[in-house]
Design a protein around this motif. Sequence first.
Motif, short mmCIF file in Angstrom:
data_model
loop_
_atom_site.label_atom_id
_atom_site.label_comp_id
_atom_site.label_asym_id
_atom_site.label_seq_id
_atom_site.Cartn_x
_atom_site.Cartn_y
_atom_site.Cartn_z
N PHE A 217 -9.83 -7.55 13.02
CA PHE A 217 -10.08 -8.59 14.02
C PHE A 217 -11.53 -8.38 14.45
O PHE A 217 -11.93 -7.25 14.76
N ASN A 218 -12.34 -9.42 14.44
CA ASN A 218 -13.72 -9.24 14.83
C ASN A 218 -14.18 -10.37 15.75
O ASN A 218 -13.66 -11.47 15.70
N SER A 219 -15.12 -10.02 16.60
CA SER A 219 -15.67 -10.99 17.56
C SER A 219 -17.13 -10.64 17.84
O SER A 219 -17.59 -9.55 17.53
N LYS A 220 -17.82 -11.61 18.44
CA LYS A 220 -19.18 -11.33 18.88
C LYS A 220 -19.11 -10.21 19.89
O LYS A 220 -18.14 -10.08 20.65
N PHE B 236 -7.73 -8.26 5.27
CA PHE B 236 -8.27 -9.58 5.59
C PHE B 236 -8.77 -9.54 7.02
O PHE B 236 -8.33 -8.72 7.82
N ALA B 237 -9.73 -10.41 7.32
CA ALA B 237 -10.36 -10.40 8.64
C ALA B 237 -10.11 -11.73 9.34
O ALA B 237 -10.17 -12.78 8.73
N VAL B 238 -9.84 -11.62 10.63
CA VAL B 238 -9.63 -12.79 11.47
C VAL B 238 -10.69 -12.76 12.57
O VAL B 238 -10.82 -11.76 13.29
N ARG B 239 -11.45 -13.84 12.68
CA ARG B 239 -12.43 -13.94 13.76
C ARG B 239 -11.67 -14.33 15.02
O ARG B 239 -10.88 -15.28 15.01
N VAL B 240 -11.86 -13.59 16.08
CA VAL B 240 -11.16 -13.84 17.34
C VAL B 240 -12.19 -14.07 18.45
O VAL B 240 -13.36 -13.72 18.31
N ARG B 241 -11.73 -14.67 19.51
CA ARG B 241 -12.61 -14.94 20.65
C ARG B 241 -13.12 -13.63 21.25
O ARG B 241 -14.29 -13.51 21.60
N ASP B 242 -12.22 -12.63 21.39
CA ASP B 242 -12.58 -11.37 22.02
C ASP B 242 -11.70 -10.27 21.44
O ASP B 242 -10.49 -10.24 21.71
N ALA B 243 -12.28 -9.39 20.65
CA ALA B 243 -11.51 -8.30 20.03
C ALA B 243 -10.87 -7.40 21.09
O ALA B 243 -9.80 -6.83 20.85
N ALA B 244 -11.47 -7.30 22.26
CA ALA B 244 -10.90 -6.48 23.32
C ALA B 244 -9.55 -7.05 23.79
O ALA B 244 -8.65 -6.29 24.17
N GLU B 245 -9.40 -8.38 23.75
CA GLU B 245 -8.10 -8.99 24.11
C GLU B 245 -7.03 -8.60 23.10
O GLU B 245 -5.89 -8.33 23.47
N ARG C 215 0.81 -1.22 0.00
CA ARG C 215 0.00 0.00 0.00
C ARG C 215 0.84 1.26 0.00
O ARG C 215 0.39 2.30 -0.43
N GLY C 216 2.03 1.19 0.58
CA GLY C 216 2.86 2.38 0.65
C GLY C 216 2.47 3.33 1.77
O GLY C 216 2.89 4.47 1.80
N ALA C 217 1.65 2.85 2.70
CA ALA C 217 1.20 3.66 3.83
C ALA C 217 0.85 2.72 4.98
O ALA C 217 0.48 1.57 4.76
N THR C 218 1.00 3.22 6.21
CA THR C 218 0.62 2.41 7.37
C THR C 218 -0.64 2.96 8.04
O THR C 218 -0.99 2.52 9.13
N THR C 219 -1.32 3.89 7.38
CA THR C 219 -2.58 4.39 7.92
C THR C 219 -3.60 3.25 7.94
O THR C 219 -3.56 2.35 7.10
N ILE C 220 -4.51 3.32 8.88
CA ILE C 220 -5.54 2.29 9.00
C ILE C 220 -6.76 2.77 8.21
O ILE C 220 -7.38 3.78 8.56
N ASP C 221 -7.07 2.05 7.14
CA ASP C 221 -8.21 2.39 6.30
C ASP C 221 -9.03 1.12 6.11
O ASP C 221 -8.66 0.23 5.35
N SER C 222 -10.15 1.03 6.82
CA SER C 222 -10.96 -0.20 6.80
C SER C 222 -11.61 -0.44 5.45
O SER C 222 -12.06 -1.56 5.18
#
Length: 126
Positions: free
Chosen positions: A121-124, A75-84, A63-70
């Motif tokens: 990273f996403n979770s319930k 790619f998305a990773v389902r995690v147990r708890d996004a807060a962790e 991308r040539g940038a490290t800005t966070i642009d959703s």
Amino acid sequence: MFEALHHVALVVTDLERAKRFYGEVLGLELLPDRPAFPFPGAWYAIGEDQLHLIVHEGAKTLRGATTIDSRDGHFAVRVRDAAEVKARLDAAGWPCDDRPNSVTGWHQLFAADPDGNVIEFNSKKT
């Protein structure tokens, strides 16, 4: 016909720096059985799936940038708890975009790796 998504491959420019992020900051498990390809890289386990890091100087996917642009490629990773995951990123001083009340109906957390690859990273919702 299609069984599963097997792996995501990301181009990185500095393998050791990327391994510190994915291994130490995020805590992903480094897989020891990467074949002896004629280029540097590393494989990580994400549940039953894998993340492949590849050093490729002629890559066109950086991308040539490290800005966070959703809305940019990610790619998305389902995690147990996004807060962790957020706590791990915060402890490392790593920037992220936290959306605990996302319109998706789940907790979303976005970060960019050292080369600007965006990860969700996403979770319930808790």
